[in-house]
Scaffold this active site. Structure first.
Site, PDB file in Angstrom:
ATOM      1  N   ARG A 334       0.723  -1.136   0.105  1.00  0.00           N
ATOM      2  CA  ARG A 334       0.185  -0.058   0.471  1.00  0.00           C
ATOM      3  C   ARG A 334       0.871   0.973  -0.264  1.00  0.00           C
ATOM      4  O   ARG A 334       0.399   2.350  -1.076  1.00  0.00           O
ATOM      5  CB  ARG A 334      -0.517   0.246   1.336  1.00  0.00           C
ATOM      6  CG  ARG A 334      -1.374  -0.929   1.325  1.00  0.00           C
ATOM      7  CD  ARG A 334      -3.089  -1.071   1.928  1.00  0.00           C
ATOM      8  NE  ARG A 334      -4.289   0.145   1.329  1.00  0.00           N
ATOM      9  CZ  ARG A 334      -4.293   1.199   1.618  1.00  0.00           C
ATOM     10  NH1 ARG A 334      -3.035   1.569   3.042  1.00  0.00           N
ATOM     11  NH2 ARG A 334      -5.030   2.403   1.595  1.00  0.00           N
ATOM     12  N   CYS A 365      14.161  -5.623  -4.030  1.00  0.00           N
ATOM     13  CA  CYS A 365      15.586  -5.339  -4.518  1.00  0.00           C
ATOM     14  C   CYS A 365      14.119  -3.757  -5.185  1.00  0.00           C
ATOM     15  O   CYS A 365      14.373  -3.700  -6.326  1.00  0.00           O
ATOM     16  CB  CYS A 365      15.837  -6.141  -5.143  1.00  0.00           C
ATOM     17  SG  CYS A 365      17.157  -7.157  -4.364  1.00  0.00           S
TER      18      CYS A 365
HETATM   19  N1  LLP Z   1     -18.384  -2.461  -1.988  1.00  0.00           N
HETATM   20  C1  LLP Z   1     -17.696  -2.525  -2.706  1.00  0.00           C
HETATM   21  C2  LLP Z   1     -18.734  -2.351  -3.802  1.00  0.00           C
HETATM   22  C3  LLP Z   1     -15.997  -2.062  -3.151  1.00  0.00           C
HETATM   23  O1  LLP Z   1     -15.686  -1.932  -4.589  1.00  0.00           O
HETATM   24  C4  LLP Z   1     -15.208  -1.854  -2.206  1.00  0.00           C
HETATM   25  C5  LLP Z   1     -14.101  -1.643  -2.300  1.00  0.00           C
HETATM   26  C6  LLP Z   1     -16.065  -2.355  -0.879  1.00  0.00           C
HETATM   27  C7  LLP Z   1     -17.767  -2.253  -1.036  1.00  0.00           C
HETATM   28  C8  LLP Z   1     -15.696  -2.492   0.158  1.00  0.00           C
HETATM   29  O2  LLP Z   1     -14.451  -1.178   0.084  1.00  0.00           O
HETATM   30  P1  LLP Z   1     -13.971  -0.400   2.529  1.00  0.00           P
HETATM   31  O3  LLP Z   1     -15.440  -0.046   3.114  1.00  0.00           O
HETATM   32  O4  LLP Z   1     -12.845  -1.531   2.154  1.00  0.00           O
HETATM   33  O5  LLP Z   1     -13.765   0.786   1.499  1.00  0.00           O
HETATM   34  N2  LLP Z   1      -6.710  -2.176  -2.177  1.00  0.00           N
HETATM   35  C9  LLP Z   1      -7.521  -0.599  -2.004  1.00  0.00           C
HETATM   36  C10 LLP Z   1      -8.757  -0.624  -1.623  1.00  0.00           C
HETATM   37  C11 LLP Z   1      -9.475  -0.910  -2.619  1.00  0.00           C
HETATM   38  C12 LLP Z   1     -10.577  -0.776  -2.432  1.00  0.00           C
HETATM   39  C13 LLP Z   1     -11.565  -1.196  -3.442  1.00  0.00           C
HETATM   40  N3  LLP Z   1     -13.520  -1.533  -2.904  1.00  0.00           N
HETATM   41  C14 LLP Z   1      -6.054  -0.147  -0.047  1.00  0.00           C
HETATM   42  O6  LLP Z   1      -5.623  -0.629  -0.225  1.00  0.00           O
HETATM   43  O7  LLP Z   1      -6.645   1.146   0.447  1.00  0.00           O
END
Ligand code: LLP
Length: 435
Positions: A334, A365
């Site tokens: 991240r 690396c």
């Molecule tokens: N519902 C849908 C349709 C989504 O696309 C997502 C997240 C969630 C729920 C959940 O969202 P949250 O409550 O976790 O914010 N990899 C990125 C985050 C990508 C989120 C994608 N969608 C990071 O590490 O910040």
């Protein structure tokens, strides 16, 4: 002694009898000795408290609600089982996540299948499992689903993924609600899309879905999303003469990674969504749909801590002091992907003064493999353990084997006990899939 003074620390954080950081009653030095490092630690108390907070906050603000955990944040059987026990449903975005959710015993009816490009095979798996809802992203997918459901003699209950055109203040890569997004149907075109659904025999249109982004630290964008979606519900009633039975507003509530970040409490988020929704529906004389919320990060994020051993301590004279740890971008990509920032403590110096400015770098690396740039910590020595907070979401979930490093183990801690959730990968695992 309890020591959870910051919102980024698991609620059960404390100081052990040996003056070390402890979580769930387990001394982190003891966990490092037993399981090795790097190690993902999940605190059961924080995890369950977050689930309960969601269940209670939303049910006290709206009558018909389902909380569906977004398992992309962390899809691990032991974690999914706990979340299932707490009464949540689960949102999945691939056949693999569906497989894990089912294996963890989540009732298929409480599973929601997402994705902008589900394969025909994934649609078959979802229909055969009997998932409660499939969220349709585009016209091609609607056609595929109609055809596959017909072949399997099943009826697919669907939501339409709507792009509401809301720009939340978060990183570009985790914004999803703007009109330039790869996800969903433009809000202006939803009524036409519904007319297409009317020609489908194997599809049951249940309602709408919108997700405006992730790591959102204010409630206003959610209130705005409610307003836009209720406007759309009214339009659909007038134009398509259809009732919206389900409104899914996605996830996105942010968490605290640093002391200065103070996300709204779940109770406030629930109040804004619940009250705004009731107000907007009543004002338009619309029936109340079932509400679905899909939190990921705010369920598991704070529950997780990653434990590393500091190897070399190196000073680039007059520029920077580096602490090198035994993990990095493969267990937490991240910082590199989103410029994400983290707080940390040295396990054995939890109450010492943080009088050195250092940079925590990984072992990979790549010059960019820096976990924390410029953090104040007590003077650290090689062999000290470093705990990085709020790593429960999108860390293990996005981990890789870069540089052929086996992925770390994950343990669950609570009431002074620990148990393995994921065993540490071995070198044999690295070649297991290779011919
Ligand atoms: N519902 C849908 C349709 C989504 O696309 C997502 C997240 C969630 C729920 C959940 O969202 P949250 O409550 O976790 O914010 N990899 C990125 C985050 C990508 C989120 C994608 N969608 C990071 O590490 O910040």
């Amino acid at each position: 002694m309890l020591y959870n003074k910051n919102q980024y620390m698991p609620v059960s954080s404390g100081i052990s009898v040996n003056n070390n950081l402890e979580i769930g009653g387990c001394d982190l030095a003891g966990l490092a000795a037993e399981y090795g490092t790097p190690l993902y630690i999940m605190d059961e108390e924080t995890l369950r408290a977050n689930c309960r907070d969601y269940m209670l906050s939303f049910s006290s603000n709206y009558s018909d609600v389902m909380i569906a955990y977004a398992s992309k944040a962390l899809s691990v059987l032991g974690v999914l089982k706990i979340i299932g026990e707490e009464g949540l449903g689960v949102d999945v975005v691939s056949g693999g996540e569906l497989y894990l959710a089912l294996k963890a015993g989540i009732v298929p009816q409480k599973i929601i299948f997402h994705g902008n490009n589900k394969s025909p095979q994934e649609l078959i798996e979802a229909l055969q499992a009997g998932v409660g809802l499939i969220v349709v992203d585009n016209l091609q997918e609607l056609k595929n689903l109609e055809e596959i459901a017909g072949r399997l003699q099943k009826k697919a209950s669907i939501l339409i993924r709507v792009t509401p055109g809301i720009e939340a203040h978060t990183h570009d890569f985790i914004k999803t609600g703007g009109f330039d997004s790869k996800f969903g149907i433009h809000i202006e075109r939803v009524c036409d899309f519904i007319e297409e659904i009317k020609h489908c025999n194997n599809i049951d249109f249940a309602g709408l879905h919108a997700h405006i982004g992730s790591q959102i630290l204010e409630v206003n964008p959610f209130g705005f999303a409610v307003e836009k979606m209720t406007e759309l519900i009214e339009k659909i009633q007038k134009r398509n003469h259809l009732e919206i039975k389900i409104l899914n507003l996605g996830g996105g509530l942010g968490i605290s990674y640093l002391e200065r970040e103070t996300p709204p409490p779940v109770a406030e988020y629930a109040r804004v969504i619940g009250q705004e929704l009731k107000y907007n529906l009543e004002r338009r004389k619309l029936p109340f749909p079932k509400l679905i919320i899909e939190p990921g990060r705010s369920i598991v994020g704070r529950a997780g801590v990653t434990l590393y051993t500091i190897g070399a301590v190196k000073e680039n004279k007059n520029i920077r002091k580096y602490l090198f740890v035994d993990g990095g971008m493969s267990d937490n990509p991240r910082p590199m992907m989103y410029g994400a920032k983290y707080a940390a403590d040295i396990v054995s110096k939890i109450s010492s003064r943080k009088n050195e400015m250092v940079t925590v770098a990984g072992k990979f690396c790549e010059s960019g493999d820096v976990l924390i740039k410029d953090i104040h910590l007590p003077a650290a020595l090689s062999g000290d353990l470093l705990a990085v907070y709020a790593t429960g979401a999108y860390n293990y979930a996005m981990a890789s084997n870069y540089n052929q490093n086996p992925r770390p183990a994950m343990v669950l801690v609570g009431q002074g006990k620990s148990r393995l959730l994921v065993r540490r990968e071995t070198y044999d695992d690295l070649t297991a899939k290779q011919e």
